[in-house]
Design an enzyme around this catalytic site. Sequence first.
Site, mmCIF file in Angstrom:
data_model
loop_
_atom_site.group_PDB
_atom_site.id
_atom_site.type_symbol
_atom_site.label_atom_id
_atom_site.label_comp_id
_atom_site.label_asym_id
_atom_site.label_seq_id
_atom_site.Cartn_x
_atom_site.Cartn_y
_atom_site.Cartn_z
ATOM 1 N N ASP A 163 36.979 27.116 -44.307
ATOM 2 C CA ASP A 163 36.517 26.603 -45.602
ATOM 3 C C ASP A 163 37.006 25.157 -45.667
ATOM 4 O O ASP A 163 38.210 24.912 -45.736
ATOM 5 C CB ASP A 163 37.137 27.449 -46.714
ATOM 6 N N TYR A 197 49.348 29.919 -51.979
ATOM 7 C CA TYR A 197 47.961 30.345 -52.079
ATOM 8 C C TYR A 197 47.011 29.359 -51.392
ATOM 9 O O TYR A 197 47.005 28.190 -51.710
ATOM 10 C CB TYR A 197 47.509 30.485 -53.541
ATOM 11 N N LYS A 241 41.775 33.788 -49.442
ATOM 12 C CA LYS A 241 41.717 34.915 -48.504
ATOM 13 C C LYS A 241 41.082 34.416 -47.210
ATOM 14 O O LYS A 241 40.498 33.339 -47.158
ATOM 15 C CB LYS A 241 40.899 36.052 -49.115
#
Length: 367
Positions: free
Chosen positions: A11, A228, A231
């Site tokens: 990503d 974080y 995912k």
Amino acid sequence: MEITLSAIKADIGGWVGHSVTHPDTLSKAEELMAVARKSGAVIDYRVLHCGDDLQLIMTHHHGEDSEKVHGLAWDIFTACTDVAKGLKLHGAGQDLLADAFSGNVKGMGPGLAEMAIDEREAETVIIFMADKCASGAWNLPLYRMFADPFNTPGLVIAPNLHCGFSFEVHDVMEGKRITFNTPEEIYDMLVFLGSPGHFAVKNVWHRDTGRIAASASTQRLSFMAGRYVGKDDPVCIVRCQGTFPAVGEALEPFSLVNIVEGWMRGSHNGPLMPVGFNNAKCTRFDGPPRVIAAGFQIANGMLIGPSDMFEDVAFDPARQKALQAADMLRSMGPFEPHRLPLDAMEYTTMPEVSARLAARFEPIDDD
Ligand code: 13P
Ligand code: 13P
Ligand code: MG
Ligand code: MG
């Protein structure tokens, strides 16, 4: 012919939010991959995306873990991140966790599934790509494909599948691996596979020939980064036909609802919905989690495809069931099991809130 098939994904920025990749990042990747093919660095390639994850699919002669191929992917992700930054896309460079490339993309953020294969007379592969979910998302589908005769009748009635498959399972928290032989070790194996947040199938082999049958990405970005970062949104390569499941046996697990970790803020359970490429756009509550299937025949390393395998009315009922499950889970709002357990959420205010309220907690007198 010996070739290696590599699927490397990252990503590098979302448009809009985390919903999908921007066309300019895809065209930058396409431009750079074309240069690489012309120079002979790769035999062939395809640039695809699932949701906000950019997928580079490559065939080449450099084997697994090649510095040349991984470095190429890293450079392309870096160049695409620059495009994403120019457009101020959301989370530009989200999955590039290292400052500089050092030999291999493992542990650096991108997801990787790759396999060196001796190309068969007809080499059929399906590359599954998912968004808004963790790497254990493949446990249930891979189990059904390679070990469940109710999904794959070939395990029972095809002489060349009857030997069964072995599964290499990774403990993604402890960094350990174990291999199970199926069918005789199914009960032991399912103790682990049933906990996909902790144990993930990495590879599957055909037992008689030792041939690689499937390979999945098993990174856990949240552990790698210590904070974080989303995912994993994993990828998985599955070989089909001959000594492997038929194409329809490999697709069949996705006709049933598979609830996976991920979805909104990487902190919710949701159904993994099989969609055609054009519907790989995560909107509702940043999802629901999606999976696409790109089918190829490989001819002397050339990728004949992709064929968009879930772009088919036969998967409409699966989509409807997934959407019903999405409604059901959404009605739970911030309650488990829609929300992930405290230790699995990638976003939490718990430390701050419990510290602030610590003085107001009183012992309970149980007399
Ligand atoms: P991605 O992992 O696809 O970037 O999604 C992150 C997220 O938090 C979506 O709500
Ligand atoms: P921001 O806090 O960067 O807006 O990210 C939230 C998010 O998109 C999670 O899905
Ligand atoms: Mg994102
Ligand atoms: Mg994603």
